[in-house]
Design an enzyme around this catalytic site. Structure first.
Site, PDB file in Angstrom:
ATOM      1  N   LYS A 177       0.896  -1.199   0.066  1.00 55.31           N
ATOM      2  CA  LYS A 177      -0.034  -0.006   0.267  1.00 55.31           C
ATOM      3  C   LYS A 177       0.740   1.356  -0.080  1.00 55.31           C
ATOM      4  O   LYS A 177       0.540   2.183  -0.554  1.00 55.31           O
ATOM      5  CB  LYS A 177      -0.918   0.151   1.238  1.00 55.31           C
ATOM      6  CG  LYS A 177      -1.861  -0.972   1.259  1.00 55.31           C
ATOM      7  CD  LYS A 177      -2.449  -1.054   2.512  1.00 55.31           C
ATOM      8  CE  LYS A 177      -3.514  -2.269   2.669  1.00 55.31           C
ATOM      9  NZ  LYS A 177      -2.822  -3.657   2.716  1.00 55.31           N
ATOM     10  N   VAL A 201      -5.886  -2.948  -2.130  1.00 56.54           N
ATOM     11  CA  VAL A 201      -7.164  -2.577  -1.547  1.00 56.54           C
ATOM     12  C   VAL A 201      -7.911  -3.925  -1.653  1.00 56.54           C
ATOM     13  O   VAL A 201      -8.131  -4.399  -2.552  1.00 56.54           O
ATOM     14  CB  VAL A 201      -7.876  -1.334  -2.109  1.00 56.54           C
ATOM     15  CG1 VAL A 201      -9.333  -1.059  -1.179  1.00 56.54           C
ATOM     16  CG2 VAL A 201      -7.049  -0.226  -1.961  1.00 56.54           C
ATOM     17  N   GLU A 242      -3.575  -6.349  16.383  1.00 56.29           N
ATOM     18  CA  GLU A 242      -2.261  -6.235  16.831  1.00 56.29           C
ATOM     19  C   GLU A 242      -2.310  -6.005  18.281  1.00 56.29           C
ATOM     20  O   GLU A 242      -3.401  -5.269  18.875  1.00 56.29           O
ATOM     21  CB  GLU A 242      -1.154  -5.423  15.954  1.00 56.29           C
ATOM     22  CG  GLU A 242      -1.350  -5.629  14.694  1.00 56.29           C
ATOM     23  CD  GLU A 242      -0.602  -4.913  13.798  1.00 56.29           C
ATOM     24  OE1 GLU A 242       0.692  -4.610  14.191  1.00 56.29           O
ATOM     25  OE2 GLU A 242      -0.783  -4.766  12.602  1.00 56.29           O
ATOM     26  N   LYS A 295      -6.015   3.471   3.132  1.00 51.55           N
ATOM     27  CA  LYS A 295      -6.537   2.646   1.809  1.00 51.55           C
ATOM     28  C   LYS A 295      -7.308   3.798   1.077  1.00 51.55           C
ATOM     29  O   LYS A 295      -7.608   3.780  -0.163  1.00 51.55           O
ATOM     30  CB  LYS A 295      -7.414   1.564   2.192  1.00 51.55           C
ATOM     31  CG  LYS A 295      -6.638   0.370   2.607  1.00 51.55           C
ATOM     32  CD  LYS A 295      -7.556  -0.623   3.490  1.00 51.55           C
ATOM     33  CE  LYS A 295      -6.612  -1.725   3.824  1.00 51.55           C
ATOM     34  NZ  LYS A 295      -7.286  -2.587   4.813  1.00 51.55           N
ATOM     35  N   GLY A 303      -5.865 -11.559   2.971  1.00 53.20           N
ATOM     36  CA  GLY A 303      -5.675 -12.970   3.082  1.00 53.20           C
ATOM     37  C   GLY A 303      -4.447 -13.158   2.285  1.00 53.20           C
ATOM     38  O   GLY A 303      -4.410 -12.659   1.243  1.00 53.20           O
TER      39      GLY A 303
END
Lengths: 347, 347
Positions: free
Chosen positions: B131, B158, B215, B230, B328
Site C-alpha cells: 500500500k 485494497v 495487533e 486505503k 489474506g
C-alpha cells in the site's frame, strides 16, 4: 483515435437512452478511451429508418424519436430513409450492429436472433441487450463470431448495466467459480419486500402492478421464468454449460404465505427468490430458481426492492457479491456503451 | 503464447501463496489466456536469493521456503545465489518485478518504494501489493511507468484479491463515480460486529487480539489510520486526486459505547467504520473515516466480521456495491495473478 460506425436496430427507451449517452460522453470517450463513436444508422420495424454514412445528427434524431416517427428527421445530404433492418445491418460502412429490438424468448427470439446472425455473417461486431438470443444460442453465436473474428457483446442481458458478467469474465479471471446465487428478478424481490410488512401475496402483487413493476399477467416473473432465463445466460457465460428451461428446478413465489414470511423473520431469516447454479465435483451443473430462506448475514438477504445481486463462490478469494440496479433504460444503455469500450480495447 | 519472466522481491506468506498459485494455474493460464509465467528469481533481505534465467523449480522453491532459507534450494545449472533485490530486479531477462517485501507507510514506504522506482527506471513491468508506495506516490509512479511504457499493477493494495479497483477502472468504464463509501478495515468491522452482541469495546478488542485480527498496539486499525491509507489509494485511482493523511476527517471506533450500539439497533441501524470520499460540484474531494450509523437497508450494513465492501455511486447505473474478502495471503496472491493477466492483455 479509433472510430466505430454504429447502426442501432430497434429504437425504444434503451435506444433513446443510448443516443443521450453518446451525446453526453462524446468528449469523454475521445479523451479517455481514444474512441470516436459515430451513429450512422437507426432502423425500426414500424417507425422509420435513417442511414447516413457521414453520421446522423444526434439532437435531431432525439427530436424525431420524440415525435413518434423517424420521418420527422430533417433532410440531409446523402441521407437514406426506409432501409429494412436486415438491409441496413449488412451495409458497408457499418462496424457495429447494436441489436435492441423488442424481442422475447418466444418465436425463437426473433427478430433479434435473425438480426444477430445476419450481422455476424456479414462480419459486423454485434452488441445486444436482448436475452432471448443469448439464452437460446450463446455457444452457436460465439462460434459464429469467432469464425468471423468479430466481437459479440451481451453485458446488458443480465442486471442491466451493473457489470456482473464482466466481473466474472474479467475481474475474476484466473479464479474458478464453483457456484453462483443471485437475486435477478426485481419484480419478485419487490413483492417479497412488500410482504415483509405483513401484506399477503395477492396484495403485494397488486401493489407491484399498480407501480408498473409487474405486468397484468405476472406469470413470467412470479413463477420464476424470467429468473430462469437469466440463469440460462449465466450458465452459458460463467460455466460454459447449456441449460434448457426443463433442466432448471423452478418454483415461483406464489405459494408463500404471510406465515412463511413471519416464521423466517422470527428466526432472523428472510425469503428471497434465489437463482442458483452449482458445479458438482464431476463437472455437472445443477440449477434451480426457488424461494429460499437466507440468514440476515448473507449479503443477498439485505438486497431489497428492485435491486439485484449475484454472489460468485470462488476457489481463491471466497465469496464475491456484486449488488446494483437490475434494469432500466439508462442502465441498459450504459451496458451497450461498456461493451463498446471493451470492443475498442479488444480491437 | 506470451511468456513473462517474473522476479519476486520479498517472499513471505503472499509470495508462497503466489508460487502455489503458479503451480496450480500453469495449464489453465496456457490454455485460457495463452500465457506462460516463468518464475526466474526470488530475492529476500535475510533469507537468501535465487536467480535462474531458465526458470526456478516451483516445488523445490516451496520446500526451500518451508525450511526457512533459500540456501536449501538444490543446486541447478546456471543457478545464481545471493543477488541483492536491487541487483536482481534490474537484471536482463526479468520482464515483471513483483514487489511484496514487508513494507509499511513509514520510512517513505521503503524498501518497496526504492524497488518499484528502480524497476520502472529499468523498463520492467511492476506489480505490487504494498500500500505504502501507491498511497504516497501513485501519480509519480504512474508517470514513471507511462514514460517507460511499462505496466504498474496494484489490485492487491485494497481488499486483497476482491477486484474492487478493477471494477472501477474497467467494469464501470464510462460511468462517472461521484462518491465511494467503504468498509475497508476488517479488524474494526470484527470489533463492531462483536459489540453488537453486547460486549463493551475493550472486551471486543481483546477478542480480536486473541484471534490474531488485532495487533498488540491496535492504534493503526482502531483509530482509522489503516482505512485512511486505503482511502488515499482509492482517491488516487478512482478520482485522480492526491490526499494526505491530514486531508482526511478521521475518527476511530474507540469511543463507541454499548449504549451507542444499542441505540442504533433500536432504530433499525448499525454502526460501521465508513471510509468515504465524495466529489463536490466544483470538483473538490472531501474525505472522511468515521463511525457511521447505517440503516439496515444499506448494502454496507450487512457486511459483517472480516468481510469488506465498497459502494460506488455512479451517474448512469446508480449505486454499485462489491463485497468480498478484505485480505489474506491466498487472496492477495490472486490479486498479483489478476494483474499479470491484465498485463498480458495490455501487451
Amino acid at each position: 483515435m479509433k472510430t466505430l460506425n454504429l447502426a442501432l436496430i430497434g429504437f425504444g427507451a434503451v435506444g433513446r437512452g443510448f443516443v443521450d449517452l453518446l451525446q453526453a460522453r462524446h468528449a469523454y470517450l475521445e479523451t479517455q478511451h481514444n474512441l470516436r463513436l459515430n451513429l450512422i444508422g437507426v432502423a425500426t420495424a414500424r417507425r422509420g429508418s435513417l442511414f447516413r454514412l457521414d453520421g446522423l445528427t444526434l439532437d435531431a434524431l432525439s427530436q424525431a424519436a420524440e415525435s413518434g416517427h423517424l420521418n420527422n428527421y430533417p433532410t440531409q445530404p446523402r441521407l437514406i430513409r426506409g432501409l429494412e433492418p436486415l438491409t441496413m445491418l449488412t451495409r458497408p460502412g457499418v462496424d457495429v450492429v447494436i441489436e435492441i429490438t423488442p424481442t422475447t424468448y418466444e418465436n425463437n427470439a426473433e427478430p433479434a436472433m435473425g438480426h444477430i446472425r445476419a450481422a455476424l455473417a456479414a462480419g459486423k461486431h454485434v452488441i445486444t441487450a436482448n436475452k432471448g438470443p443469448i439464452a437460446l444460442a450463446y455457444p452457436d453465436l460465439m462460434a459464429q463470431a469467432a469464425h468471423r473474428d468479430v466481437f459479440l457483446g451481451f453485458e446488458g442481458t443480465v442486471m442491466g448495466g451493473t457489470p456482473v458478467l464482466r466481473l466474472a469474465r474479467k475481474g475474476l479471471a484466473g479464479c474458478h467459480i464453483s457456484e453462483l446465487r443471485g437475486i435477478v428478478n426485481g419484480t419478485t424481490n419487490f413483492i417479497l419486500t412488500e410482504m415483509e410488512s405483513g401484506k399477503p401475496y395477492a396484495d403485494a402483487l397488486r401493489e407491484a402492478q399498480a407501480r408498473g413493476y409487474a405486468e397484468a399477467d405476472p406469470t413470467n416473473d412470479v413463477e420464476g421464468f424470467d429468473a430462469a432465463g437469466k440463469l440460462i445466460i449465466l450458465a452459458h457465460i460463467i460455466f460454459g454449460k447449456a441449460l434448457s428451461m426443463a433442466d432448471i428446478d423452478r418454483e415461483g413465489i406464489t405459494k408463500l404465505t404471510p406465515e412463511d414470511i413471519q416464521s423466517a423473520q422470527a428466526n432472523g431469516e428472510r425469503w428471497k427468490l434465489i437463482a442458483r447454479a452449482a458445479l458438482s465435483a464431476d463437472g455437472q451443473l445443477s440449477a434451480s430458481v426457488r424461494p429460499t430462506r437466507l440468514p440476515l448475514s448473507d449479503p443477498l438477504a439485505g438486497v431489497g426492492g428492485g435491486v439485484n445481486a449475484i454472489t460468485y463462490q470462488t476457489d481463491l478469494i471466497g465469496a464475491v457479491t456484486l449488488t446494483g440496479a437490475g434494469a432500466g433504460g439508462k442502465a441498459t444503455a450504459y451496458a451497450l456503451l461498456s461493451d463498446l469500450i471493451e470492443l475498442a480495447e479488444w480491437l
